[in-house]
Write an enzyme that holds these catalytic residues in place. Structure first.
Site, short mmCIF file in Angstrom:
data_model
loop_
_atom_site.label_atom_id
_atom_site.label_comp_id
_atom_site.label_asym_id
_atom_site.label_seq_id
_atom_site.Cartn_x
_atom_site.Cartn_y
_atom_site.Cartn_z
N LYS A 55 32.79 -2.84 38.89
CA LYS A 55 33.31 -2.96 40.26
C LYS A 55 34.85 -2.98 40.36
CE LYS A 55 30.37 -2.33 42.17
NZ LYS A 55 29.66 -1.01 41.92
N HIS A 115 31.50 -0.09 30.22
CA HIS A 115 31.85 -1.44 30.69
C HIS A 115 31.93 -2.41 29.52
CE1 HIS A 115 31.63 -0.34 34.83
NE2 HIS A 115 30.31 -0.35 34.96
N SER A 145 32.45 -7.86 45.17
CA SER A 145 31.88 -6.53 45.02
C SER A 145 30.67 -6.55 44.08
CB SER A 145 32.95 -5.58 44.49
OG SER A 145 32.47 -4.26 44.38
P1 A3P Z 1 33.90 -2.71 47.06
O1 A3P Z 1 32.53 -3.16 46.74
O2 A3P Z 1 34.88 -3.84 47.12
O3 A3P Z 1 33.99 -1.85 48.27
P2 A3P Z 1 33.04 0.75 40.40
O4 A3P Z 1 33.19 2.22 40.62
O5 A3P Z 1 33.82 0.25 39.23
O6 A3P Z 1 31.63 0.33 40.40
O7 A3P Z 1 33.77 0.02 41.62
C1 A3P Z 1 33.23 0.06 42.91
C2 A3P Z 1 34.25 -0.50 43.89
O8 A3P Z 1 35.32 0.45 44.02
C3 A3P Z 1 33.67 -0.71 45.27
O9 A3P Z 1 34.41 -1.80 45.82
C4 A3P Z 1 34.00 0.62 45.91
O10 A3P Z 1 33.98 0.60 47.32
C5 A3P Z 1 35.40 0.85 45.38
N1 A3P Z 1 35.83 2.25 45.46
C6 A3P Z 1 35.16 3.34 45.04
N2 A3P Z 1 35.85 4.46 45.31
C7 A3P Z 1 37.00 4.07 45.91
C8 A3P Z 1 38.13 4.76 46.44
N3 A3P Z 1 38.20 6.09 46.41
N4 A3P Z 1 39.13 4.03 46.99
C9 A3P Z 1 39.05 2.69 47.03
N5 A3P Z 1 38.01 1.97 46.55
C10 A3P Z 1 36.99 2.65 45.99
C1 EST Z 2 25.70 -0.84 36.25
C2 EST Z 2 27.06 -0.70 36.39
C3 EST Z 2 27.58 0.53 36.74
O1 EST Z 2 28.90 0.67 36.88
C4 EST Z 2 26.75 1.61 36.96
C5 EST Z 2 25.39 1.49 36.78
C6 EST Z 2 24.54 2.68 36.84
C7 EST Z 2 23.30 2.51 36.01
C8 EST Z 2 22.59 1.30 36.52
C9 EST Z 2 23.38 0.05 36.23
C10 EST Z 2 24.85 0.23 36.46
C11 EST Z 2 22.74 -1.09 36.98
C12 EST Z 2 21.29 -1.30 36.55
C13 EST Z 2 20.51 -0.01 36.67
C14 EST Z 2 21.20 1.08 35.92
C15 EST Z 2 20.20 2.22 35.86
C16 EST Z 2 18.88 1.50 35.62
C17 EST Z 2 19.12 0.03 35.96
O2 EST Z 2 18.07 -0.41 36.73
C18 EST Z 2 20.29 0.30 38.15
#
Ligand code: A3P
Ligand code: EST
Length: 298
Positions: A55, A115, A145
């Site tokens: 996130k 990650h 998030s």
């Molecule tokens: P929020 O849940 O605070 O909105 P990741 O890609 O590491 O999973 O992170 C997801 C977070 O990055 C989410 O935060 C998402 O909305 C935000 N995010 C994704 N794309 C983005 C962008 N282009 N600009 C700003 N935030 C972005």
């Molecule tokens: C966790 C973190 C992330 O940045 C991306 C994803 C995509 C794959 C996801 C996982 C995750 C969360 C848990 C799952 C997984 C695929 C199968 C599992 O159920 C949704």
């Protein structure tokens, strides 16, 4: 992540599995089953690794990197969903192609998402001296998030209430472990390795500047109008509306609980933390971050 023919039984078995500890780090239950393949994963010299705590802007920087590699060509960058273009190294679950399997089949240059904590990363990445980009985001916005992500992606354990979740998060008992350990571990890594350490808050403040930083790190020179194009196509709204970037085509996520592209702002924690929670958190934060010069803007 590529996926195929998942049966309803498999789907059901994926729901809310407990975390499993591997190499001292809690991970998503089904991911642990593929751990041997992660440990012995063979990185290639030309690989570019994108490492983040969940996130923190992984998807955002992934799309930026893919666009830079393709000279800003949006059509090319739309050739697949982001989780297919940038495979997630340690991901694995019944009925889907694991990250390691996807990557073995992939031509170079590969861009790889992880990650993992720095000390858990497969050795070959260090041996091959791969370039790495790390993105960190402030601990409070990540907590919020991540809580919503736990709720919408049911491969995680149950989140519990927000208050319960916040405690679990501070204890580091969430997938990929403690936020503080993660950001500090990778911060130390940058002293001895080819690593670009980015901050989500900097990307929000001046996306063009951060895009140029990434370009420079990738040894890519692109004209200013291409930077502008990359910027436009990777804005929060553009990515939210883009099915190749917004995870809407990904199974096992319920975007009606909370969309993957949720808010994309800094300071949303103020809408979620109570005064008492904030005090508790500040105490945790002072304790965990007293031994580092890494600072964040909350
Ligand atoms: P929020 O849940 O605070 O909105 P990741 O890609 O590491 O999973 O992170 C997801 C977070 O990055 C989410 O935060 C998402 O909305 C935000 N995010 C994704 N794309 C983005 C962008 N282009 N600009 C700003 N935030 C972005
Ligand atoms: C966790 C973190 C992330 O940045 C991306 C994803 C995509 C794959 C996801 C996982 C995750 C969360 C848990 C799952 C997984 C695929 C199968 C599992 O159920 C949704």
């Amino acid at each position: 992540m590529a996926h195929s023919n998942i049966t309803p039984e498999e789907l059901e078995s994926l729901k809310r599995p407990p975390l499993v500890w591997v190499d001292g780090m809690p991970t998503i239950g089904p991911f642990a089953a593929n751990w041997d393949n992660v440990v012995k994963f063979q990185a290639r010299e030309e690989d570019l690794l994108i490492a983040t705590y969940p996130k923190s802007g992984t998807t955002w920087v992934s799309k930026i990197v893919d666009l830079i590699m393709n000279g800003g060509d949006m059509e090319k960058s739309q050739r697949g969903a982001i989780f297919e273009l940038v495979p997630f190294l340690e991901s694995a679950a019944p009925g889907i192609t694991s990250g390691t399997e996807q990557l073995e089949k992939m031509d170079s240059p590969r861009v790889i998402k992880t990650h993992l904590q720095a000390d858990v990363l497969p050795k070959s990445f260090w041996e091959k001296n791969c370039k790495m980009i790390y993105v960190a985001r402030n601990a409070k916005d990540v907590a919020v998030s991540y809580y919503h992500f736990y709720r919408m992606a049911y491969g995680h354990p149950e989140s519990g209430t927000w208050d319960e979740y916040l405690n679990t998060y501070m204890e580091g008992n969430v997938a990929f472990g403690s936020w503080a350990k993660h950001v500090k571990g990778w911060w130390e890594t940058r002293k001895k390795h080819k690593l670009l350490y980015l901050l989500y808050e900097d990307m929000l403040e001046d996306p063009r500047r951060e895009i140029r930083k990434v370009m420079k790190f990738m040894d890519k020179e692109l004209p200013e109008e291409i930077v502008e194009k990359i910027h436009t196509n990777t804005s929060f709204q553009a990515m939210k509306d883009n099915p190749m970037a917004n995870y809407s085509t990904f199974p096992y996520m319920d975007h009606s609980v909370s969309p993957f592209m949720r808010k994309g702002i800094r300071g949303d924690w103020k809408n979620q933390f109570t005064v008492a929670q904030n005090e508790r958190f500040d105490e945790y934060y002072r304790r965990e971050m007293s031994d580092t010069d890494l600072t964040f803007r909350m």
